[in-house]
Design an enzyme around this catalytic site. Structure first.
Site, PDB file in Angstrom:
ATOM      1  N   CYS A   5       0.808  -1.225   0.000  1.00 38.91           N
ATOM      2  CA  CYS A   5       0.000   0.000   0.000  1.00 38.91           C
ATOM      3  C   CYS A   5       0.833   1.263   0.000  1.00 38.91           C
ATOM      4  O   CYS A   5       0.303   2.347  -0.219  1.00 38.91           O
ATOM      5  CB  CYS A   5      -0.939   0.010   1.190  1.00 38.91           C
ATOM      6  N   PHE A  19      -9.535  -5.478   0.401  1.00 35.56           N
ATOM      7  CA  PHE A  19      -8.777  -5.132  -0.809  1.00 35.56           C
ATOM      8  C   PHE A  19      -9.640  -5.173  -2.076  1.00 35.56           C
ATOM      9  O   PHE A  19     -10.545  -6.008  -2.194  1.00 35.56           O
ATOM     10  CB  PHE A  19      -7.569  -6.070  -0.991  1.00 35.56           C
ATOM     11  N   HIS A  42      -3.784   7.520   2.954  1.00 38.15           N
ATOM     12  CA  HIS A  42      -4.134   6.184   2.441  1.00 38.15           C
ATOM     13  C   HIS A  42      -5.123   5.513   3.411  1.00 38.15           C
ATOM     14  O   HIS A  42      -4.790   5.303   4.580  1.00 38.15           O
ATOM     15  CB  HIS A  42      -2.873   5.326   2.323  1.00 38.15           C
ATOM     16  N   ASN A  84      -9.720  -0.792  -0.278  1.00 37.07           N
ATOM     17  CA  ASN A  84      -8.276  -0.529  -0.265  1.00 37.07           C
ATOM     18  C   ASN A  84      -7.660  -1.163  -1.519  1.00 37.07           C
ATOM     19  O   ASN A  84      -7.603  -2.392  -1.625  1.00 37.07           O
ATOM     20  CB  ASN A  84      -7.687  -1.129   1.020  1.00 37.07           C
TER      21      ASN A  84
HETATM   22  C1  LIG Z   1     -10.848  -4.811  10.129  1.00 38.53           C
HETATM   23  C2  LIG Z   1     -11.554  -3.624  10.763  1.00 38.53           C
HETATM   24  C3  LIG Z   1     -12.398  -2.915   9.718  1.00 38.53           C
HETATM   25  C4  LIG Z   1     -12.473  -4.147  11.889  1.00 38.53           C
HETATM   26  O1  LIG Z   1     -13.105  -3.062  12.558  1.00 38.53           O
HETATM   27  P1  LIG Z   1     -12.983  -2.875  14.134  1.00 38.53           P
HETATM   28  O2  LIG Z   1     -11.573  -3.014  14.527  1.00 38.53           O
HETATM   29  O3  LIG Z   1     -13.675  -1.623  14.497  1.00 38.53           O
HETATM   30  O4  LIG Z   1     -13.878  -4.059  14.673  1.00 38.53           O
HETATM   31  P2  LIG Z   1     -13.511  -5.271  15.662  1.00 38.53           P
HETATM   32  O5  LIG Z   1     -12.400  -4.961  16.564  1.00 38.53           O
HETATM   33  O6  LIG Z   1     -14.818  -5.664  16.250  1.00 38.53           O
HETATM   34  O7  LIG Z   1     -13.038  -6.391  14.629  1.00 38.53           O
HETATM   35  C5  LIG Z   1     -13.972  -7.144  13.859  1.00 38.53           C
HETATM   36  C6  LIG Z   1     -13.399  -8.533  13.765  1.00 38.53           C
HETATM   37  O8  LIG Z   1     -12.228  -8.469  12.957  1.00 38.53           O
HETATM   38  C7  LIG Z   1     -11.155  -9.120  13.629  1.00 38.53           C
HETATM   39  N1  LIG Z   1      -9.901  -8.475  13.200  1.00 38.53           N
HETATM   40  C8  LIG Z   1      -9.597  -7.171  13.268  1.00 38.53           C
HETATM   41  N2  LIG Z   1      -8.363  -6.960  12.755  1.00 38.53           N
HETATM   42  C9  LIG Z   1      -7.912  -8.160  12.365  1.00 38.53           C
HETATM   43  C10 LIG Z   1      -6.708  -8.612  11.751  1.00 38.53           C
HETATM   44  N3  LIG Z   1      -5.753  -7.752  11.417  1.00 38.53           N
HETATM   45  N4  LIG Z   1      -6.579  -9.925  11.465  1.00 38.53           N
HETATM   46  C11 LIG Z   1      -7.576 -10.805  11.764  1.00 38.53           C
HETATM   47  N5  LIG Z   1      -8.742 -10.424  12.341  1.00 38.53           N
HETATM   48  C12 LIG Z   1      -8.902  -9.139  12.644  1.00 38.53           C
HETATM   49  C13 LIG Z   1     -11.464  -8.910  15.106  1.00 38.53           C
HETATM   50  O9  LIG Z   1     -10.818  -9.861  15.891  1.00 38.53           O
HETATM   51  C14 LIG Z   1     -12.979  -9.087  15.120  1.00 38.53           C
HETATM   52  O10 LIG Z   1     -13.315 -10.455  15.141  1.00 38.53           O
HETATM   53  P3  LIG Z   1     -14.602 -10.947  15.943  1.00 38.53           P
HETATM   54  O11 LIG Z   1     -15.757 -10.180  15.400  1.00 38.53           O
HETATM   55  O12 LIG Z   1     -14.656 -12.411  15.651  1.00 38.53           O
HETATM   56  O13 LIG Z   1     -14.312 -10.621  17.392  1.00 38.53           O
HETATM   57  C15 LIG Z   1     -10.545  -2.655  11.416  1.00 38.53           C
HETATM   58  O14 LIG Z   1      -9.883  -3.285  12.487  1.00 38.53           O
HETATM   59  C16 LIG Z   1      -9.520  -2.151  10.452  1.00 38.53           C
HETATM   60  O15 LIG Z   1      -9.785  -1.258   9.644  1.00 38.53           O
HETATM   61  N6  LIG Z   1      -8.299  -2.639  10.603  1.00 38.53           N
HETATM   62  C17 LIG Z   1      -7.155  -2.203   9.818  1.00 38.53           C
HETATM   63  C18 LIG Z   1      -6.955  -3.145   8.681  1.00 38.53           C
HETATM   64  C19 LIG Z   1      -5.552  -3.078   8.191  1.00 38.53           C
HETATM   65  O16 LIG Z   1      -4.607  -3.556   8.818  1.00 38.53           O
HETATM   66  N7  LIG Z   1      -5.350  -2.434   7.036  1.00 38.53           N
HETATM   67  C20 LIG Z   1      -4.030  -2.243   6.517  1.00 38.53           C
HETATM   68  C21 LIG Z   1      -4.025  -2.865   5.211  1.00 38.53           C
HETATM   69  S1  LIG Z   1      -2.422  -2.958   4.668  1.00 38.53           S
HETATM   70  C22 LIG Z   1      -2.149  -1.601   3.857  1.00 38.53           C
HETATM   71  O17 LIG Z   1      -2.992  -0.745   3.696  1.00 38.53           O
HETATM   72  C23 LIG Z   1      -0.753  -1.570   3.392  1.00 38.53           C
HETATM   73  C24 LIG Z   1      -0.267  -2.770   2.603  1.00 38.53           C
HETATM   74  O18 LIG Z   1      -0.978  -3.706   2.280  1.00 38.53           O
HETATM   75  O19 LIG Z   1       0.895  -2.735   2.238  1.00 38.53           O
END
Ligand SMILES: CC(C)(COP(=O)(O)OP(=O)(O)OC[C@H]1O[C@@H](n2cnc3c(N)ncnc32)[C@H](O)[C@@H]1OP(=O)(O)O)[C@@H](O)C(=O)NCCC(=O)NCCSC(=O)CC(=O)O
Length: 403
Positions: free
Chosen positions: A171, A219, A312, A345
């Site tokens: 990303c 994604f 981003h 994303n």
């Molecule tokens: C995934 C989300 C939308 C979920 O929203 P919330 O955090 O508010 O909700 P929440 O805490 O209730 O989480 C919902 C469910 O998702 C799970 N969960 C959250 N993050 C997780 C992860 N990284 N891996 C696996 N599971 C995950 C939680 O345990 C929960 O499970 P359960 O419901 O069973 O308890 C958020 O956490 C988010 O935006 N996270 C960031 C994602 C990320 O890392 N993006 C970067 C992409 S990489 C990038 O952009 C750069 C690149 O690729 O190079």
């Protein structure tokens, strides 16, 4: 001989005149997506059906919860039933599928890139042969010669075009490519750099498990193209600087190599997204910004709400983290949230969509005679964890050369 220019003098003076006068600026921005749209509230059904995993009911429920919290309404994807019928190995983790993925990507990633680039060149207004440098960023390429060469041929760029391919920057790829474009434009008078990012989740899509479920849910596919050049620009209206790129920096967050990662395997690209990512970005972003503004002489950081923001949208929680820690007004990340909602994303290509949206919003507000912040920031995040920062500015009159 006293008074005569030496070879060294000539080389030195050539080096001096080689540099551009003004700072680099974005001159055009364009984006592209495949035609197929998948609404986020239908994604669970679509994806578990496609991967033949409807029996994994708990995981499906988890995906539904993530979809609801993702801040995404729809994504664009080349992927569909027909493609999986032709290549069932893509959803079978026991079968090698890299060949099939790479073959399809070779055509489709390029198609998106070409379309975005053509639109950017049309907006820029000069002939494609005036482009001097091409930077192509993608995680979806497995071949050499690569997309950069193919795109240069398709667009009819000059044979001396200076090409660079960036691979697997994830990303932050768009941010990295823009920083390199700034360096090239400022250090080569008259250079015009075409930056293209094109990404396709086909490279990563696979059957669901708890480790990959977030990535599969956020994604999407997209491509963006940006043209960068450094002034002064001819004031004849052909080239129009949209945003000045004043300073650029790259920071890595130490000890976080395992928090965001991608690896090419025989069954496609496997990515790693740890749950710590939003917190790690929250804990480090303020210092990156302070350092970026110090680098241009601001010993005290500006009020963050006095800036415009192109961030981003890695995930909804990342935007929430940034907004919270910097105490930003909700309108500041509106462009990022819009792109997340409308496209998901799209990895490295996403930042071009955000810059395009920022530009659109600023033009609209200009039309309504609303005062615009002069200074802004672009932020992109990727494996490392790497933070790419560019300090942006409304183009200044000194960028324009009087005719
Ligand atoms: C995934 C989300 C939308 C979920 O929203 P919330 O955090 O508010 O909700 P929440 O805490 O209730 O989480 C919902 C469910 O998702 C799970 N969960 C959250 N993050 C997780 C992860 N990284 N891996 C696996 N599971 C995950 C939680 O345990 C929960 O499970 P359960 O419901 O069973 O308890 C958020 O956490 C988010 O935006 N996270 C960031 C994602 C990320 O890392 N993006 C970067 C992409 S990489 C990038 O952009 C750069 C690149 O690729 O190079």
């Amino acid at each position: 001989m006293p008074g005569a220019a030496t070879e060294d003098d000539t080389v030195d003076s050539r080096r001096y005149t080689q540099h551009a006068q003004g700072p680099a600026a974005i001159l055009a921005i364009s984006t592209e997506n495949p035609t197929n749209i998948v609404p986020q509230d239908e994604f669970g059904g679509f994806y578990f059906g496609l991967t033949k995993c409807d029996h994994l009911t708990e995981l499906k429920e988890k995906m539904k919860r993530i979809c609801e919290k993702s801040g995404i309404e729809k994504r664009y994807m080349h992927l569909g039933d027909e493609l999986i019928r032709a290549h069932p190995e893509i959803i079978d983790k026991n079968l090698p599928s890299l060949d099939a993925r790479a073959n399809i990507a070779a055509t489709e990633v390029l198609k998106l890139a070409e379309s975005a680039a053509r639109k950017a060149i049309a907006e820029w207004g000069r002939p494609a042969t005036d482009i001097t440098h091409l930077i192509f960023s993608t995680y979806s390429g497995c071949r050499a010669p690569s997309y950069d060469l193919q795109l240069a041929s398709l667009l009819g760029l000059r044979p001396t075009i200076s090409r660079t391919i960036l691979s697997l920057h994830g990303c932050s790829g768009g941010g990295r490519a823009l920083q390199l474009a700034k360096e090239l434009a400022e250090n080569n008078r008259g250079a015009r750099v075409l930056v293209v990012c094109s990404e396709m989740i086909l490279m990563c899509i696979t059957s669901p498990d708890v480790t990959n479920i977030v990535g599969q849910t956020i994604f999407g596919d997209g491509a963006g193209a940006v043209i960068v050049g450094a002034g002064p620009f001819d004031n004849d209206g052909v080239e129009r600087p949209l945003l000045e790129m004043v300073a650029a920096s790259q920071n890595m967050i130490p000890g976080t190599e395992k928090e965001i990662g991608m690896q090419i395997t025989s069954t496609g690209i496997v990515f790693q997204l740890s749950m710590k990512v939003p917190k790690l970005i929250r804990d480090n972003i303020q210092q990156c910004l302070i350092d970026a503004f110090r680098s241009i002489g601001n010993s005290d950081p500006p009020n963050w709400n006095d800036l415009f923001w192109a961030v981003h949208p890695g995930g909804r929680a990342i935007l929430d983290s940034i907004e919270g820690t910097l105490q930003l007004q909700p309108s500041k990340l509106a462009a990022s949230r819009h792109v997340l909602r409308e496209y998901g994303n799209m990895s490295g290509a996403t930042i071009t969509f955000v810059l395009d949206e920022v530009r659109r919003r600023r033009e609209k507000e200009d039309g309504q005679q609303q005062q615009q912040p002069e200074w802004g920031v672009m932020l992109a995040f990727g494996p490392g964890i790497t933070i790419e920062t560019i300090v942006l500015r409304t183009p200044q009159p000194r960028c324009l050369k009087e005719n």
